[in-house]
Design a protein around this motif. Sequence first.
Motif, PDB file in Angstrom:
ATOM      1  N   THR A  84     -12.254   0.092 -61.732  1.00  0.00           N
ATOM      2  CA  THR A  84     -11.087  -0.782 -61.757  1.00  0.00           C
ATOM      3  C   THR A  84     -11.620  -2.196 -61.574  1.00  0.00           C
ATOM      4  O   THR A  84     -12.279  -2.492 -60.573  1.00  0.00           O
ATOM      5  CB  THR A  84     -10.102  -0.435 -60.627  1.00  0.00           C
ATOM      6  OG1 THR A  84      -9.662   0.909 -60.804  1.00  0.00           O
ATOM      7  CG2 THR A  84      -8.905  -1.370 -60.642  1.00  0.00           C
ATOM      8  N   THR A 124     -10.810  -6.332 -61.542  1.00  0.00           N
ATOM      9  CA  THR A 124      -9.768  -7.328 -61.322  1.00  0.00           C
ATOM     10  C   THR A 124     -10.361  -8.717 -61.467  1.00  0.00           C
ATOM     11  O   THR A 124     -11.474  -8.970 -60.999  1.00  0.00           O
ATOM     12  CB  THR A 124      -9.186  -7.180 -59.895  1.00  0.00           C
ATOM     13  OG1 THR A 124      -8.805  -5.812 -59.694  1.00  0.00           O
ATOM     14  CG2 THR A 124      -7.988  -8.079 -59.683  1.00  0.00           C
ATOM     15  N   ILE A 136     -13.154  -4.668 -51.723  1.00  0.00           N
ATOM     16  CA  ILE A 136     -13.771  -3.891 -52.811  1.00  0.00           C
ATOM     17  C   ILE A 136     -14.434  -2.648 -52.231  1.00  0.00           C
ATOM     18  O   ILE A 136     -15.338  -2.744 -51.401  1.00  0.00           O
ATOM     19  CB  ILE A 136     -14.811  -4.733 -53.574  1.00  0.00           C
ATOM     20  CG1 ILE A 136     -14.154  -5.957 -54.190  1.00  0.00           C
ATOM     21  CG2 ILE A 136     -15.490  -3.905 -54.650  1.00  0.00           C
ATOM     22  CD1 ILE A 136     -15.132  -6.910 -54.844  1.00  0.00           C
ATOM     23  N   GLU A 192     -15.042  -0.363 -57.834  1.00  0.00           N
ATOM     24  CA  GLU A 192     -14.174  -1.516 -58.060  1.00  0.00           C
ATOM     25  C   GLU A 192     -15.028  -2.751 -58.259  1.00  0.00           C
ATOM     26  O   GLU A 192     -16.083  -2.893 -57.638  1.00  0.00           O
ATOM     27  CB  GLU A 192     -13.227  -1.732 -56.877  1.00  0.00           C
ATOM     28  CG  GLU A 192     -12.245  -0.608 -56.670  1.00  0.00           C
ATOM     29  CD  GLU A 192     -11.320  -0.838 -55.481  1.00  0.00           C
ATOM     30  OE1 GLU A 192     -11.548  -1.808 -54.709  1.00  0.00           O
ATOM     31  OE2 GLU A 192     -10.378  -0.062 -55.311  1.00  0.00           O
ATOM     32  N   LYS A 240      -5.899  -7.044 -64.350  1.00  0.00           N
ATOM     33  CA  LYS A 240      -6.516  -5.885 -63.697  1.00  0.00           C
ATOM     34  C   LYS A 240      -6.580  -4.766 -64.722  1.00  0.00           C
ATOM     35  O   LYS A 240      -5.586  -4.476 -65.387  1.00  0.00           O
ATOM     36  CB  LYS A 240      -5.677  -5.468 -62.492  1.00  0.00           C
ATOM     37  CG  LYS A 240      -6.254  -4.338 -61.677  1.00  0.00           C
ATOM     38  CD  LYS A 240      -5.412  -4.097 -60.438  1.00  0.00           C
ATOM     39  CE  LYS A 240      -6.026  -3.041 -59.542  1.00  0.00           C
ATOM     40  NZ  LYS A 240      -5.276  -2.855 -58.300  1.00  0.00           N
ATOM     41  N   LYS A 299      -8.482  -0.780 -65.786  1.00  0.00           N
ATOM     42  CA  LYS A 299      -9.323   0.390 -65.509  1.00  0.00           C
ATOM     43  C   LYS A 299     -10.063   0.664 -66.802  1.00  0.00           C
ATOM     44  O   LYS A 299      -9.438   0.833 -67.855  1.00  0.00           O
ATOM     45  CB  LYS A 299      -8.442   1.572 -65.107  1.00  0.00           C
ATOM     46  CG  LYS A 299      -9.200   2.677 -64.408  1.00  0.00           C
ATOM     47  CD  LYS A 299      -8.210   3.647 -63.784  1.00  0.00           C
ATOM     48  CE  LYS A 299      -8.900   4.817 -63.124  1.00  0.00           C
ATOM     49  NZ  LYS A 299      -9.698   4.474 -61.970  1.00  0.00           N
TER      50      LYS A 299
END
Length: 202
Positions: free
Chosen positions: A72, A74, A139, A143, A160, A162
């Motif tokens: 993921t 961001t 985090i 991530e 954001k 994935k």
Amino acid sequence: MKKIKNWTRRLVMLCLFLMAILATFQSISGVNAESLMKQFASVITTTKTVSGTVRSLEDEIDWSKYPKLNVTATGYTAGVESTGKSKGHPEYGITYSGVKVKRDLFSTIAADLTVFPIGTVLFIPGYGYGVVADKGGAIKGNELDLYYETVDDVYNKWGKKKLDIYVVQKGNGKLTEQTLKALNEDKAMQVFRGQYISSEKR
């Protein structure tokens, strides 16, 4: 025939120059440059234009050769909205590794250092190369925080997501400004650089 010889000579000189740069990079950073050298060599030999436009790194490199991980990711900035630090703060824009944040072909990113040590080079489709330079308090595990210069860029270009990323080179816990500069100024990669930093200052 003469043009072919000239281009061949230039290509050989460029390859020799790249090998010298990567050897210097390895001696400064301690990071094994062999895998990066192989990757750059494949880019040089396979870069082609399609309908007058340069193809992207996603198309030019066989990413199946690299370990893939679902993460993921961001977007974040150096500002108060992401770090709690404003421009007057003495540590504004300085990562945990000590290098300044940077959005470029090889950008500084933040990760869980138990998963991706400082200096790890990742390829993030749609973002470019990310070099782990920072850690974030929130985090954990798979991530990442991807650096952008402005909040608008975070929202308009990333947000954001994935997605699958590729581990190009595992870090050894160190990263220097010289290492980052050498990666971003590699002549063989300049053809791709503008695709990732079109709105930022170079």
